[in-house]
Design a protein around this motif. Structure first.
Motif, PDB file in Angstrom:
ATOM      1  N   PHE A 183      39.605  30.095  32.995  1.00  0.00           N
ATOM      2  CA  PHE A 183      40.562  30.607  34.472  1.00  0.00           C
ATOM      3  C   PHE A 183      40.674  32.164  34.225  1.00  0.00           C
ATOM      4  O   PHE A 183      39.873  32.833  35.317  1.00  0.00           O
ATOM      5  N   ALA A 184      41.136  33.075  33.015  1.00  0.00           N
ATOM      6  CA  ALA A 184      41.106  34.069  32.909  1.00  0.00           C
ATOM      7  C   ALA A 184      40.156  35.008  32.975  1.00  0.00           C
ATOM      8  O   ALA A 184      39.674  35.926  33.463  1.00  0.00           O
ATOM      9  N   LEU A 185      38.942  34.412  32.826  1.00  0.00           N
ATOM     10  CA  LEU A 185      37.438  35.167  32.691  1.00  0.00           C
ATOM     11  C   LEU A 185      36.722  35.122  34.013  1.00  0.00           C
ATOM     12  O   LEU A 185      36.113  36.336  34.027  1.00  0.00           O
ATOM     13  N   ALA A 186      37.006  33.696  34.067  1.00  0.00           N
ATOM     14  CA  ALA A 186      36.546  34.006  36.500  1.00  0.00           C
ATOM     15  C   ALA A 186      37.148  35.168  36.848  1.00  0.00           C
ATOM     16  O   ALA A 186      36.711  35.380  37.469  1.00  0.00           O
ATOM     17  N   ILE A 187      38.437  35.165  36.653  1.00  0.00           N
ATOM     18  CA  ILE A 187      39.389  35.870  37.266  1.00  0.00           C
ATOM     19  C   ILE A 187      38.433  37.142  37.388  1.00  0.00           C
ATOM     20  O   ILE A 187      38.462  38.761  37.642  1.00  0.00           O
ATOM     21  N   ALA A 188      38.860  37.418  35.767  1.00  0.00           N
ATOM     22  CA  ALA A 188      38.215  39.192  35.209  1.00  0.00           C
ATOM     23  C   ALA A 188      36.532  39.362  36.255  1.00  0.00           C
ATOM     24  O   ALA A 188      36.101  40.264  36.718  1.00  0.00           O
ATOM     25  N   ALA A 189      35.603  38.308  35.832  1.00  0.00           N
ATOM     26  CA  ALA A 189      34.539  38.538  36.634  1.00  0.00           C
ATOM     27  C   ALA A 189      34.444  39.145  37.897  1.00  0.00           C
ATOM     28  O   ALA A 189      33.561  39.665  38.523  1.00  0.00           O
ATOM     29  N   LEU A 190      35.422  37.807  38.518  1.00  0.00           N
ATOM     30  CA  LEU A 190      34.806  38.191  39.595  1.00  0.00           C
ATOM     31  C   LEU A 190      36.011  39.619  40.692  1.00  0.00           C
ATOM     32  O   LEU A 190      35.415  39.859  41.230  1.00  0.00           O
TER      33      LEU A 190
END
Length: 385
Positions: free
Chosen positions: A67-74
């Motif tokens: 989830f944290a990685l997804a938010i960072a990539a987004l």
């Protein structure tokens, strides 16, 4: 994706709203983009950066801290897309006359927003198909990998296809000179006659839309016992990706030609009324909770047509009323930044409001939120020269 992976509505609304902040503040770095003579090169570069970030998102979904990685990539996607938007609109403005801008604004808005409905349509159908066969996270990894590949392909295509219209960079191209230009751009923007009324109108225009666009798809997915319609991932893709997409494209293109024919001043109230159709549609769906997928698709087609038709109004208002002057590209970026602020604010609070009110009362609340924008049209000033 977040709904399928078990993230609560409140978190979905809050984090996806925060991701929009790059679009709010993009005008602060827009003057630095004026240093580039070729807006085409900027457009292509940020499309390729967006492709790389989408690929990183696809990989991140396979890791424990997904989830944290997804938010960072987004967040990288948001920065790339907002900066790309400045360059693309700058190329649009310097390459077309005012009449051409109005004629093709419907096409511009159609392609701008079709990305949303492609992701809610065909890609969601694919995700729904894959979820039952390879699992939720792997399914969405495939979807975002395909999006990354498509974005990279578009970037390479635009490197060949876009017009190479050049602009003259500022006389003082130093960092200090650009900073002075930024201060001048901001001062000139806020010195415009009636600018504060324009800003209030721009923010108000999107308050209802932001809440509907955030909670609407979650309402379609939630169980009927919770007030939703209980559709599967694939069914949501079907209703948005078939007749809904066609209706949106027809509405968006029609809105552009309608405004070119009637003129922005006279067309704007009709465009705002069209933006209210989605609110009415979801009021009906939440009250009736129909089981027929055909009826739901028909209702959402009306929503998509109204949204496409009305969205042209805010784009042309910023382009032809707010952005006029010496710094058209930068002022257009400032105007769309305030437009995004209305969207971000409404998205961020929409999950908490929906959780407090329930779906039926929430959609009635959103209907009320659309009224200030309509009232404010009576107080806007237009320069018809």
């Amino acid at each position: 994706m977040f709904k399928s992976m078990g993230v609560p509505n409140e978190q979905i609304a809050r984090w996806t709203g925060l991701l929009g902040l790059a679009w709010v503040f993009k005008a602060l770095w827009s003057p630095f983009l004026e240093l580039a003579r070729s807006k085409k090169r900027l457009v292509v570069a940020f499309q390729l950066l967006g492709a790389a970030a989408l690929a990183a998102l696809a990989l991140g979904l396979q890791l424990p801290a997904w989830f944290a990685l997804a938010i960072a990539a987004l967040a990288v996607v948001s920065l790339a897309s907002s900066t790309h938007d400045i360059a693309a609109d700058g190329l649009y403005i310097i390459s077309l006359s005012a009449r051409q801008q109005a004629m093709y604004a419907g096409w511009q808005g159609a392609f701008f927003n079709t990305g949303k409905f492609l992701s809610l349509g065909g890609l969601v159908i694919l995700a729904g198909y894959l979820e039952g066969r390879i699992g939720v996270a792997p399914a969405w990894t495939v979807v975002f990998a395909l999006m990354a590949a498509a974005m990279a392909g578009l970037g390479l295509y635009h490197g060949w296809a876009l017009p190479g219209t050049l602009t003259v960079p500022p006389a003082d191209a130093s960092l200090r000179g650009v900073a002075r230009t930024l201060v001048e751009v901001v001062k000139d923007f806020f010195a415009k006659d009636g600018i504060w009324m324009y800003i209030v109108f721009i923010v108000a225009f999107r308050l209802a839309e932001g809440q509907i666009q955030t909670i609407g798809p979650l309402f379609l997915r939630d169980a009927r016992a919770l007030g939703g319609l209980g559709l599967s991932t694939g069914e949501v893709g079907i209703v948005y990706g078939t007749a809904g997409t066609v209706a949106f494209l027809v509405g968006s293109i029609g809105g552009g030609y309608f405004t070119a024919w009637l003129g922005l001043r006279r067309a704007l109230p009709f465009l705002i009324l069209a933006m209210n159709l989605p609110n009415l549609v979801f009021c009906y769906l939440s009250a009736a909770q129909p089981a027929s997928l055909t009826l739901i698709a028909a209702a959402l087609s009306i929503e998509m047509f109204g949204y496409g038709f009305g969205f042209v109004g805010i784009i042309l208002f910023i382009m032809q009323v707010v952005a006029r002057g010496r710094f058209q590209t930068a002022h257009y970026a400032l105007g769309t930044g305030f437009m995004q602020l209305g969207l971000v604010l409404s998205k961020m609070v929409s999950g908490d409001i929906q959780a407090a009110l329930g779906y039926r009362s929430f959609f009635l609340w959103v209907l009320v939120c659309a009224l200030p924008g309509l009232v404010l049209t009576r107080f806007l000033r237009f320069d018809d020269k």
